[in-house]
Design an enzyme around this catalytic site. Sequence first.
Site, PDB file in Angstrom:
ATOM      1  N   THR A  39       0.548  -0.656  -0.260  1.00 57.52           N
ATOM      2  CA  THR A  39       0.144  -0.083   0.524  1.00 57.52           C
ATOM      3  C   THR A  39       0.866   1.259  -0.465  1.00 57.52           C
ATOM      4  OG1 THR A  39       0.152   0.222   2.271  1.00 57.52           O
ATOM      5  CG2 THR A  39      -1.483  -1.217   1.665  1.00 57.52           C
ATOM      6  N   ASP A  62      -2.152  -9.617  -1.122  1.00 56.28           N
ATOM      7  CA  ASP A  62      -3.326  -8.749  -0.017  1.00 56.28           C
ATOM      8  C   ASP A  62      -3.101  -9.796   0.920  1.00 56.28           C
ATOM      9  OD1 ASP A  62      -5.206  -8.223   1.357  1.00 56.28           O
ATOM     10  OD2 ASP A  62      -6.440  -6.363  -0.402  1.00 56.28           O
ATOM     11  N   GLU A  87      -3.874  -1.560   8.076  1.00 49.83           N
ATOM     12  CA  GLU A  87      -3.767   0.118   8.235  1.00 49.83           C
ATOM     13  C   GLU A  87      -3.187   0.460   9.151  1.00 49.83           C
ATOM     14  OE1 GLU A  87      -4.113   2.096   5.959  1.00 49.83           O
ATOM     15  OE2 GLU A  87      -4.335   0.040   4.411  1.00 49.83           O
ATOM     16  N   THR A 137      -0.940  -3.013  19.553  1.00 51.70           N
ATOM     17  CA  THR A 137      -0.983  -2.145  19.462  1.00 51.70           C
ATOM     18  C   THR A 137      -1.487  -1.493  21.752  1.00 51.70           C
ATOM     19  OG1 THR A 137      -1.306   0.381  19.728  1.00 51.70           O
ATOM     20  CG2 THR A 137      -2.729  -1.300  18.966  1.00 51.70           C
ATOM     21  N   ASP A 138      -0.720  -0.548  22.068  1.00 47.32           N
ATOM     22  CA  ASP A 138      -0.855  -0.383  23.440  1.00 47.32           C
ATOM     23  C   ASP A 138      -2.446   0.390  22.809  1.00 47.32           C
ATOM     24  OD1 ASP A 138      -0.311   2.019  22.482  1.00 47.32           O
ATOM     25  OD2 ASP A 138       0.769   2.296  23.728  1.00 47.32           O
ATOM     26  N   GLU A 139      -2.912   1.058  22.282  1.00 43.49           N
ATOM     27  CA  GLU A 139      -4.199   1.762  21.695  1.00 43.49           C
ATOM     28  C   GLU A 139      -5.622   1.257  21.741  1.00 43.49           C
ATOM     29  OE1 GLU A 139      -4.150   4.278  18.608  1.00 43.49           O
ATOM     30  OE2 GLU A 139      -2.008   4.846  18.854  1.00 43.49           O
ATOM     31  N   TYR A 162      -9.155   2.930  13.745  1.00 47.37           N
ATOM     32  CA  TYR A 162      -7.803   2.493  14.283  1.00 47.37           C
ATOM     33  C   TYR A 162      -7.603   1.269  15.073  1.00 47.37           C
ATOM     34  CZ  TYR A 162      -2.784   1.324  15.125  1.00 47.37           C
ATOM     35  OH  TYR A 162      -1.330   0.069  15.337  1.00 47.37           O
ATOM     36  N   LYS A 166      -7.567  -2.891  15.493  1.00 45.29           N
ATOM     37  CA  LYS A 166      -6.421  -4.173  16.131  1.00 45.29           C
ATOM     38  C   LYS A 166      -7.229  -4.460  17.537  1.00 45.29           C
ATOM     39  CE  LYS A 166      -2.608  -3.968  15.434  1.00 45.29           C
ATOM     40  NZ  LYS A 166      -1.696  -5.173  14.369  1.00 45.29           N
ATOM     41  N   ASN A 261       4.047  15.697  24.109  1.00 40.84           N
ATOM     42  CA  ASN A 261       4.120  15.749  21.984  1.00 40.84           C
ATOM     43  C   ASN A 261       5.242  16.839  21.855  1.00 40.84           C
ATOM     44  OD1 ASN A 261       2.841  13.407  21.374  1.00 40.84           O
ATOM     45  ND2 ASN A 261       0.855  14.465  21.076  1.00 40.84           N
TER      46      ASN A 261
END
Length: 358
Positions: A39, A62, A87, A137-139, A162, A166, A261
Amino acid sequence: MKDTRTLLVTGGAGFIGSAVIRQWLADPALRIVCVDKLTYAGNVESLKPVSDSPRFSLEVLDICDAAAMRALFEKEQPDAVVHLAAESHVDRSITGPGEFIQTNVVGTYVLLEATRAYWRQLTADKQQAFRFHHVSTDEVYGTLGDEGAFSETTAYAPNSPYSASKAGSDHLVRAWHHTYGLPVVTTNCSNNYGPYHFPEKLIPLMILNAIAGKPLPVYGDGLNVRDWLFVEDHARAIRAVLERGRVGETYCVGGRAEKTNLEVVHTLCDLLDELHPSSGLHRRLITYVKDRPGHDRRYAIDCAKLEAELGWRQQESFETGLRKTVQWYLDNGDWVRGVTSGDYRRWIESNYGSRSAS
Ligand code: NAD
Ligand code: DAU
């Protein structure tokens, strides 16, 4: 018993997958088949250092293509799957969630089913030695207040398309272990940074904008906190869990490097003032912009389980890792030019025709 182990690494042309492949191919006992759709986030240039290795091959496929996945298992007879294809960018998931559901949820399901069909016809010994390693992911744990950290026992509470996709893939992997006995391990990692990072994510975007004298767009008040880990340390953590992790377990991976950030951007500006001086201080380029919708306030990982059980330790501090990263972007103008000009898509276009930037 064959003397080399074959690994299928999905998403191996991406940021973390390519770091895994470049690092792990130093081990002569491994043969790696990279499975990647290429991608917009996949870049064969990131695999250049290993592209001549006889123990490396690339399959442009894919993971949602069930027939292609079944045929690939048949052909390669892998000893393990390391699943990174996804993604991965939160902002894109907000403007276009469909592709995230497709690749992250449906793609993981298709890959699990192809793996299961292959795995169940292996001999008992091979079945036992086989691993499906899911890189997550930790998200998936949502957001933290001022105190505490995510660990393997934190309840799932994803907030973005997202992270929800996940989380869905994590649950599928777990279910394929409990229902079908597939030998899986899962890692949930915090924010990675390092070389070959696509410049849509905070750190590479800020470095390249600062070098070009462009604005540095900080979302909201800039006080959201992320826990940063150098990508090579993540690759070593995945290897430790793949080799020695307990089947059916999840392991949290993090950098013990919580930064707002704004702290990250200030540090980058100061590094660039030293390594790439311009007519004024780079901090002058900081621009506050509209916040990301549903922006998670704070992530932090408690990686005590990984450290205690498997002896993993990060080798790079945030300070040393960030300096190396800035220097890498300054030294690798060709890679950067290829990505920023869009020329990195040429390989896929000349070999497979033009594709949409999905
Ligand atoms: P990335 O976006 O840089 O790379 C993703 C790769 O997957 C690309 O090469 C892309 O071409 C490929 N891909 C996408 N859809 C595909 C499909 N349908 N079939 C085959 N290949 C496909 O992502 P990354 O940052 O390297 O992340 C890799 C994995 O690690 C992801 O699963 C992500 O959720 C996870 N993760 C990332 C971070 C981070 O900070 N970047 C942290 C924790 C976990
Ligand atoms: O925590 C792990 C996750 O880290 C991974 O699962 C994701 O794949 C990865 O992209 C990353 O997600 P983030 O959303 O945390 O990363 P991103 O680099 O997009 O943003 C980091 C922080 O910086 C976040 O608080 C949003 C902010 N930001 C980001 C960009 C791109 C800005 O302030 N300005 C920006 O231009």
